[in-house]
Each structure stands twice: as structure tokens, then as C-alpha cells.
Design an enzyme around this catalytic site. Structure first.
Site, PDB file in Angstrom:
ATOM      1  N   ASN A  89       0.807  -1.226   0.000  1.00 12.65           N
ATOM      2  CA  ASN A  89       0.000   0.000   0.000  1.00 12.65           C
ATOM      3  C   ASN A  89       0.840   1.276   0.000  1.00 12.65           C
ATOM      4  O   ASN A  89       0.371   2.318  -0.454  1.00 12.65           O
ATOM      5  CB  ASN A  89      -0.920  -0.039   1.232  1.00 12.65           C
ATOM      6  CG  ASN A  89      -1.555   1.303   1.512  1.00 12.65           C
ATOM      7  OD1 ASN A  89      -2.484   1.718   0.822  1.00 12.65           O
ATOM      8  ND2 ASN A  89      -1.033   2.021   2.508  1.00 12.65           N
ATOM      9  N   TYR A 154       3.827   9.449 -11.103  1.00 13.18           N
ATOM     10  CA  TYR A 154       2.828   8.647 -10.375  1.00 13.18           C
ATOM     11  C   TYR A 154       2.070   7.728 -11.347  1.00 13.18           C
ATOM     12  O   TYR A 154       1.858   6.543 -11.060  1.00 13.18           O
ATOM     13  CB  TYR A 154       1.877   9.604  -9.665  1.00 13.18           C
ATOM     14  CG  TYR A 154       0.896   8.951  -8.721  1.00 13.18           C
ATOM     15  CD1 TYR A 154       1.289   8.539  -7.446  1.00 13.18           C
ATOM     16  CD2 TYR A 154      -0.443   8.785  -9.079  1.00 13.18           C
ATOM     17  CE1 TYR A 154       0.363   7.964  -6.565  1.00 13.18           C
ATOM     18  CE2 TYR A 154      -1.360   8.215  -8.210  1.00 13.18           C
ATOM     19  CZ  TYR A 154      -0.948   7.809  -6.950  1.00 13.18           C
ATOM     20  OH  TYR A 154      -1.860   7.239  -6.083  1.00 13.18           O
ATOM     21  N   ALA A 155       1.677   8.276 -12.499  1.00 11.78           N
ATOM     22  CA  ALA A 155       0.944   7.464 -13.487  1.00 11.78           C
ATOM     23  C   ALA A 155       1.809   6.297 -13.949  1.00 11.78           C
ATOM     24  O   ALA A 155       1.343   5.155 -14.024  1.00 11.78           O
ATOM     25  CB  ALA A 155       0.532   8.323 -14.677  1.00 11.78           C
TER      26      ALA A 155
HETATM   27  N1  LIG Z   1      -5.747   8.813  -1.435  1.00 13.01           N
HETATM   28  C1  LIG Z   1      -6.043   8.645  -2.715  1.00 13.01           C
HETATM   29  O1  LIG Z   1      -6.787   9.426  -3.316  1.00 13.01           O
HETATM   30  C2  LIG Z   1      -5.489   7.465  -3.475  1.00 13.01           C
HETATM   31  C3  LIG Z   1      -6.060   7.155  -4.716  1.00 13.01           C
HETATM   32  C4  LIG Z   1      -5.569   6.088  -5.441  1.00 13.01           C
HETATM   33  C5  LIG Z   1      -4.516   5.334  -4.957  1.00 13.01           C
HETATM   34  N2  LIG Z   1      -3.973   5.653  -3.751  1.00 13.01           N
HETATM   35  C6  LIG Z   1      -2.833   4.839  -3.318  1.00 13.01           C
HETATM   36  O2  LIG Z   1      -3.159   4.199  -2.094  1.00 13.01           O
HETATM   37  C7  LIG Z   1      -1.994   4.086  -1.282  1.00 13.01           C
HETATM   38  C8  LIG Z   1      -2.242   4.722   0.077  1.00 13.01           C
HETATM   39  O3  LIG Z   1      -2.587   6.070  -0.121  1.00 13.01           O
HETATM   40  P1  LIG Z   1      -3.049   7.043   1.070  1.00 13.01           P
HETATM   41  O4  LIG Z   1      -3.892   8.079   0.436  1.00 13.01           O
HETATM   42  O5  LIG Z   1      -3.569   6.266   2.196  1.00 13.01           O
HETATM   43  O6  LIG Z   1      -1.649   7.703   1.445  1.00 13.01           O
HETATM   44  P2  LIG Z   1      -1.162   8.421   2.802  1.00 13.01           P
HETATM   45  O7  LIG Z   1      -0.193   9.464   2.370  1.00 13.01           O
HETATM   46  O8  LIG Z   1      -2.309   8.802   3.663  1.00 13.01           O
HETATM   47  O9  LIG Z   1      -0.372   7.230   3.522  1.00 13.01           O
HETATM   48  C9  LIG Z   1       0.733   6.624   2.926  1.00 13.01           C
HETATM   49  C10 LIG Z   1       1.612   6.015   3.993  1.00 13.01           C
HETATM   50  O10 LIG Z   1       2.752   5.452   3.347  1.00 13.01           O
HETATM   51  C11 LIG Z   1       3.901   5.745   4.110  1.00 13.01           C
HETATM   52  N3  LIG Z   1       5.102   5.701   3.273  1.00 13.01           N
HETATM   53  C12 LIG Z   1       5.514   6.625   2.392  1.00 13.01           C
HETATM   54  N4  LIG Z   1       6.709   6.261   1.875  1.00 13.01           N
HETATM   55  C13 LIG Z   1       7.039   5.072   2.441  1.00 13.01           C
HETATM   56  C14 LIG Z   1       8.154   4.202   2.327  1.00 13.01           C
HETATM   57  N5  LIG Z   1       9.193   4.507   1.537  1.00 13.01           N
HETATM   58  N6  LIG Z   1       8.168   3.058   3.046  1.00 13.01           N
HETATM   59  C15 LIG Z   1       7.135   2.762   3.883  1.00 13.01           C
HETATM   60  N7  LIG Z   1       6.066   3.562   4.054  1.00 13.01           N
HETATM   61  C16 LIG Z   1       6.017   4.702   3.329  1.00 13.01           C
HETATM   62  C17 LIG Z   1       3.625   7.139   4.669  1.00 13.01           C
HETATM   63  O11 LIG Z   1       4.455   7.416   5.785  1.00 13.01           O
HETATM   64  C18 LIG Z   1       2.136   7.058   4.993  1.00 13.01           C
HETATM   65  O12 LIG Z   1       1.915   6.621   6.331  1.00 13.01           O
HETATM   66  C19 LIG Z   1      -0.867   4.738  -2.071  1.00 13.01           C
HETATM   67  O13 LIG Z   1      -0.148   3.756  -2.784  1.00 13.01           O
HETATM   68  C20 LIG Z   1      -1.603   5.653  -3.026  1.00 13.01           C
HETATM   69  O14 LIG Z   1      -0.857   5.930  -4.183  1.00 13.01           O
HETATM   70  C21 LIG Z   1      -4.431   6.681  -2.995  1.00 13.01           C
END
Ligand SMILES: NC(=O)c1ccc[n+]([C@@H]2O[C@H](COP(=O)([O-])OP(=O)(O)OC[C@H]3O[C@@H](n4cnc5c(N)ncnc54)[C@H](O)[C@@H]3O)[C@@H](O)[C@H]2O)c1
Length: 246
Positions: A89, A154-155
């Protein structure tokens, strides 16, 4: 309880969708391992879960660092003797239009979102195939299906995650390991904090439910895919965007 006794590693679990997934998995009876680069936050999040009676352990892991991933996997194996579920994730954004994007922005996103997913999956793949059972779930995005303005890096990473998913589903499926991806639309987490209000309004109106998703609405898809309810689901990328593409 769909995940009773299953050992589940969730990366990026200190916040947002990752934490919601850890909460949901714990509620379904899983033994959850919360990994995050932010040590203070992952300890706090894990403490919150453990306080509800869940079996939860925190690890400070940067998914881009293979030695940290391997050490975490070794510790989980020593403690539990198996790994049933990996949710890849952890993900970041560093947005800029193509003509403005720096090499550092490009590399940082590819490193976490693509190489981090590779590192974690490779670290558990042999364990799962030797068990003859396992589930790997990868966080993609609608941006990994359709692209997005200002998100070259990102894409590319999220399209790449779907490529991983379909490739590993073929390689690991015959050995009992299912691999799937989830493609959320826009979810109400900190990752959207840097998005200007006007753009946020545009995100809501581009979706036929006219709202952002809540993290728990994505966590429930991971719970389904991780469970035996999805025992014949392999190699798919499930879009959960409120109908954004309609
Ligand atoms: N929020 C959205 O709109 C959305 C939409 C589509 C996909 N996503 C994807 O879902 C996933 C979670 O997104 P979110 O919105 O909960 O993000 P968020 O920013 O709320 O949480 C992400 C977490 O990942 C941790 N992180 C970052 N880099 C890291 C690393 N190198 N090693 C370990 N942990 C790390 C951060 O500390 C954070 O706690 C991501 O992959 C994101 O791309 C999110």
C-alpha cells in the site's frame, strides 16, 4: 470473520488507506503487521489497534530499502512461521507537469511506488509459494488506468503496478498465490492535502457519486480480495472510483 488467524503485512500502514486496511483486517481476525517509514506514527497507529484487542505489531520499514524489508519479513517469519497476505500500500506523490518535473521527483515516486512494491513482493514470494497459499495485493489507482495531468511519475508507477500484478498472477498463480490490484479514485487521506480546493471540487464532480471515497471503503475491497471469498480472483485491477470512467 473472513481473515481469522491470517498473518497480514501492510505497508504504509501508519495512516490513510493502509491504516484503515489494518483496522479492517484486524476486525476480520487477522494478525496484522503494520509497516511504515514513519516510526512514531506507525507505533501510535499500532498501539491504537492493539488497544482494541487486535494482534498488531509495528515495524519501521522504508520499502525502498531491501535490507529493511528483508529484516521485517524475517522477524515476521520468526514470530508467526508464515505470511498469508501482503498489501503493498505504501505510496507517495510528487506532482509536476512533464516540462517541470525534476529528476528527484521522478526518482522518488518510482522508488517508493514501483521498486518498493517489487522489494516487498519478492521478499515474500518464495515463502508464499512454499506454503502453497498466499495473497499479494497492490495499490494502483485510477491514475494507473487513465493517467492524470501533472502526474507523469505517479501514473507510470501505478500503470507499472498493474503490470506487476498481471505478471505475478501468471508466475505465482500455479503455486497457489493470488495477486490482484486495487485502483481507487480519490480517497479522503493526507495524500490529497497538497491538492488545491478547486481541483478537489473537480475530483468530486468527475465521480458519479459526487464525493471522495473514505479509506474504509477501499479497505473493504482489500479485505474481500485477501479472503477466500475471492479464491478465484487473480490478476485483476479493481476500479473503485464511484464510476469516474462512466
Ligand atoms: N488517497 C487517494 O486518493 C489514493 C487514490 C488512489 C490510490 N492511492 C494509493 O493508495 C496508497 C495509500 O494512499 P493514502 O492516500 O492512504 O496515502 P497516505 O499518504 O495517507 O499514507 C501513505 C503512507 O505510506 C507511508 N510511506 C511513504 N513512503 C514510504 C516508504 N518509503 N516506506 C514505507 N512507508 C512509506 C507514509 O508514511 C504514509 O503513512 C498509495 O499507494 C496511493 O498511491 C491513494
Amino acid at each position: 470473520m473472513k481473515l481469522q488467524g491470517r498473518v497480514a503485512i501492510i505497508t504504509g500502514a501508519a495512516a490513510g488507506i493502509g491504516f484503515a486496511t489494518a483496522q479492517r483486517f484486524a476486525a476480520e481476525g487477522a494478525i496484522v503487521v503494520l509497516c511504515d517509514v514513519n516510526e512514531a506514527r506507525v507505533r501510535e497507529a499500532t498501539g491504537k489497534l492493539a488497544g482494541t484487542g487486535a494482534s498488531a505489531t509495528a515495524f519501521r520499514v522504508d520499502v525502498t530499502r531491501r535490507e529493511e524489508v528483508d529484516a521485517m519479513v524475517a522477524a515476521v517469519m520468526a514470530a508467526h512461521g508464515r505470511i498469508d497476505i501482503l498489501v503493498n500500500n505504501a505510496g507517495i506523490t510528487k506532482d509536476a507537469r512533464l516540462v517541470k518535473m525534476t529528476e528527484a521527483q521522478f526518482d522518488a515516486v518510482i522508488d517508493v511506488n514501483l521498486k518498493g512494491v517489487f522489494n516487498c513482493a519478492q521478499a515474500v514470494a518464495t515463502i508464499m509459494t512454499e506454503q502453497g497459499k498466499g495473497v499479494i495485493l497492490n495499490a494502483s489507482s485510477v491514475v494507473g488506468l487513465y493517467g492524470n495531468f501533472g502526474q507523469t511519475n505517479y501514473a507510470a508507477s501505478k500503470f507499472g503496478v498493474i503490470g506487476f500484478t498481471k505478471t505475478w498472477a501468471r508466475e505465482l498463480g500455479p503455486k497457489g498465490v493470488r495477486v490482484n490490484a486495487v485502483c481507487p479514485g480519490f480517497v479522503n487521506t493526507e495524500i490529497l492535502q497538497t491538492v488545491p480546493d478547486k481541483v478537489l471540487e473537480g475530483m468530486k464532480s468527475s465521480c458519479w457519486l459526487r464525493r471522495l471515497a473514505e479509506p474504509a471503503e477501499i479497505a473493504s475491497i482489500y479485505a474481500f480480495l485477501a479472503s477466500d471469498d475471492a479464491s478465484y480472483v487473480n490478476g485483476v485491477a479493481i476500479e473503485a472510483s464511484g464510476g469516474m470512467s462512466l
